[in-house]
Design an enzyme around this catalytic site. Structure first.
Site, PDB file in Angstrom:
ATOM      1  N   SER A  68       0.899  -1.345  -0.026  1.00 42.38           N
ATOM      2  CA  SER A  68       0.115   0.297  -0.127  1.00 42.38           C
ATOM      3  C   SER A  68       0.712   1.369   0.068  1.00 42.38           C
ATOM      4  O   SER A  68       0.356   2.220  -0.124  1.00 42.38           O
ATOM      5  CB  SER A  68      -1.030   0.023   1.281  1.00 42.38           C
ATOM      6  OG  SER A  68      -2.078  -0.854   0.898  1.00 42.38           O
ATOM      7  N   TYR A 196      -4.328  -2.432 -10.169  1.00 44.00           N
ATOM      8  CA  TYR A 196      -3.963  -2.451  -8.676  1.00 44.00           C
ATOM      9  C   TYR A 196      -3.476  -3.379  -7.963  1.00 44.00           C
ATOM     10  O   TYR A 196      -2.347  -3.340  -7.246  1.00 44.00           O
ATOM     11  CB  TYR A 196      -5.456  -2.309  -7.900  1.00 44.00           C
ATOM     12  CG  TYR A 196      -5.715  -2.458  -6.395  1.00 44.00           C
ATOM     13  CD1 TYR A 196      -5.179  -1.045  -5.508  1.00 44.00           C
ATOM     14  CD2 TYR A 196      -5.773  -3.383  -5.655  1.00 44.00           C
ATOM     15  CE1 TYR A 196      -4.852  -1.207  -4.324  1.00 44.00           C
ATOM     16  CE2 TYR A 196      -5.612  -3.529  -4.365  1.00 44.00           C
ATOM     17  CZ  TYR A 196      -5.215  -2.430  -3.578  1.00 44.00           C
ATOM     18  OH  TYR A 196      -4.876  -2.652  -2.199  1.00 44.00           O
ATOM     19  N   VAL A 267       1.348  -3.714   3.880  1.00 47.06           N
ATOM     20  CA  VAL A 267       1.430  -4.788   4.593  1.00 47.06           C
ATOM     21  C   VAL A 267       2.713  -5.560   4.417  1.00 47.06           C
ATOM     22  O   VAL A 267       2.822  -6.546   5.153  1.00 47.06           O
ATOM     23  CB  VAL A 267       0.324  -5.734   4.457  1.00 47.06           C
ATOM     24  CG1 VAL A 267      -1.079  -5.106   5.076  1.00 47.06           C
ATOM     25  CG2 VAL A 267       0.003  -6.088   2.834  1.00 47.06           C
TER      26      VAL A 267
HETATM   27  N1  GLN Z   1      -2.291  -5.969  -1.410  1.00 51.68           N
HETATM   28  C1  GLN Z   1      -2.854  -5.611  -0.141  1.00 51.68           C
HETATM   29  C2  GLN Z   1      -4.384  -5.694  -0.356  1.00 51.68           C
HETATM   30  O1  GLN Z   1      -4.833  -5.171  -1.222  1.00 51.68           O
HETATM   31  C3  GLN Z   1      -2.500  -4.233   0.068  1.00 51.68           C
HETATM   32  C4  GLN Z   1      -3.037  -3.910   1.552  1.00 51.68           C
HETATM   33  C5  GLN Z   1      -2.082  -2.871   2.066  1.00 51.68           C
HETATM   34  O2  GLN Z   1      -0.748  -2.846   2.216  1.00 51.68           O
HETATM   35  N2  GLN Z   1      -2.892  -2.318   3.211  1.00 51.68           N
HETATM   36  O3  GLN Z   1      -5.209  -5.943   0.509  1.00 51.68           O
END
Ligand code: GLN
Length: 313
Positions: A68, A196, A267
């Site tokens: 993210s 995304y 994350v």
């Molecule tokens: N790829 C993760 C998702 O879309 C990214 C989430 C994050 O880093 N908060 O759930």
């Protein structure tokens, strides 16, 4: 690249303080195998000042999945591409909910609270897909080109991570379909999600991220080629404001309280922080706390502001 004699000892001290804590607490993101198998006992930290001096310590050159943190850069691209029209589709309020919540999106008729929750970033990706198509390009190629230009070297997607995100991203698929049902996505859901999932799968190191975010401490000027503008000064202020209020999910209030810097986390365990007019900083350690932010990353940022007295307040 000149080493910052002021900050190098601070980062060395922080990296040394983190060593005994590595792998002691927190949990590595486990929703896809490629992230679950990352060794939690890693910590990196890097910064770059507005004058182009750098400092780095620990695993600062190890690439990781920025997840993210990418939302920062896609927001920047969308602000360049569509300007204020972006805010017709996306709000600017902290969500007070987990980053992948569906409930709020239904209550608010498919308009995501802010560009840093998943729904908001998916809406940003939709804008990028439209804009790239109108100019005969692809949103993924634009994201890669921006990141390589900002980092000063090639940057790539981790295709295994992107594939796993697509295979297991049921909630993101739900969020995107929800927005589509409210008429809030213009493009094909699959194409928007492919963009995304790939942005989440960008692989970069702390040193590259600290460089790449450099425009945020330089009123929008390109971090390496200081002549080019990445955003206007006003847009940079707005991005920093959003990072402070919405950049660390549900923990944004706590982070403002204990760190006092605009931050964006992911994350994968990475966090980018901005000290306006001074420097950009990036930390990475894969084990996360209950809010999905890097446990040692946050600890390191707290130590950094305590040692240097740098804060926006
Ligand atoms: N790829 C993760 C998702 O879309 C990214 C989430 C994050 O880093 N908060 O759930």
């Amino acid at each position: 690249m000149a080493t910052s004699t002021r900050f190098q000892p601070v980062l060395d001290e922080i990296a040394a303080a983190m060593q005994p804590l590595l792998g002691q607490a927190g949990t590595v993101a486990s929703y896809i195998p490629a992230l679950a198998r990352v060794d939690a006992r890693q910590f990196g930290i890097a910064l770059r000042t507005c004058d182009g001096e750098e400092a780095a310590a620990g695993d600062a050159d190890t690439p990781f999945s920025i997840q993210s943190v990418s939302k920062l850069f896609t927001l920047t691209l969308a602000m360049q591409a569509v300007g204020d029209a972006l805010w017709e589709r996306i709000g600017r309020e902290p969500s007070g909910n987990p980053f992948n919540s569906l409930v709020q999106l239904e209550n608010e008729q498919g308009k995501p609270r802010n560009p840093f929750i998943n729904a908001g970033a998916i809406a940003v990706a939709d804008r990028l897909v439209s804009h790239a198509r109108a100019e005969g390009g692809s949103a993924k190629a634009r994201i890669l080109a921006l990141m390589a230009s900002l980092a000063g070297e090639p940057v790539g997607f981790d295709e295994e991570v992107a594939r796993s995100e697509a295979e297991t991203g049921f909630r993101n698929v739900a969020l995107a379909n929800f927005m589509k049902s409210f008429g809030k996505l213009d493009n094909d859901v699959a194409e928007v999600l492919d963009t995304y999932f790939h942005q989440c799968a960008l692989r970069m190191s702390c040193r590259q991220l600290a460089r790449a975010a450099g425009y945020l401490c330089r009123d929008g000027a390109h971090p390496i080629d200081g002549e080019a503008a990445i955003t206007s000064e006003r847009q940079t202020r707005r991005i920093n404001a959003l990072m402070l209020t919405c950049g660390t999910y549900d923990a944004a209030g706590d982070v403002a309280f204990s760190i006092g810097l605009p931050c964006k986390s992911g994350v994968g365990g990475g966090i980018v922080a901005v000290v306006p007019d001074r420097l950009t900083l990036s930390v990475w350690s894969p084990a996360l706390d209950a809010t999905g932010n890097s446990l040692l990353g946050m600890k390191a940022l707290e130590m950094f502001v305590a040692r240097t007295g740098l804060s926006v307040f």
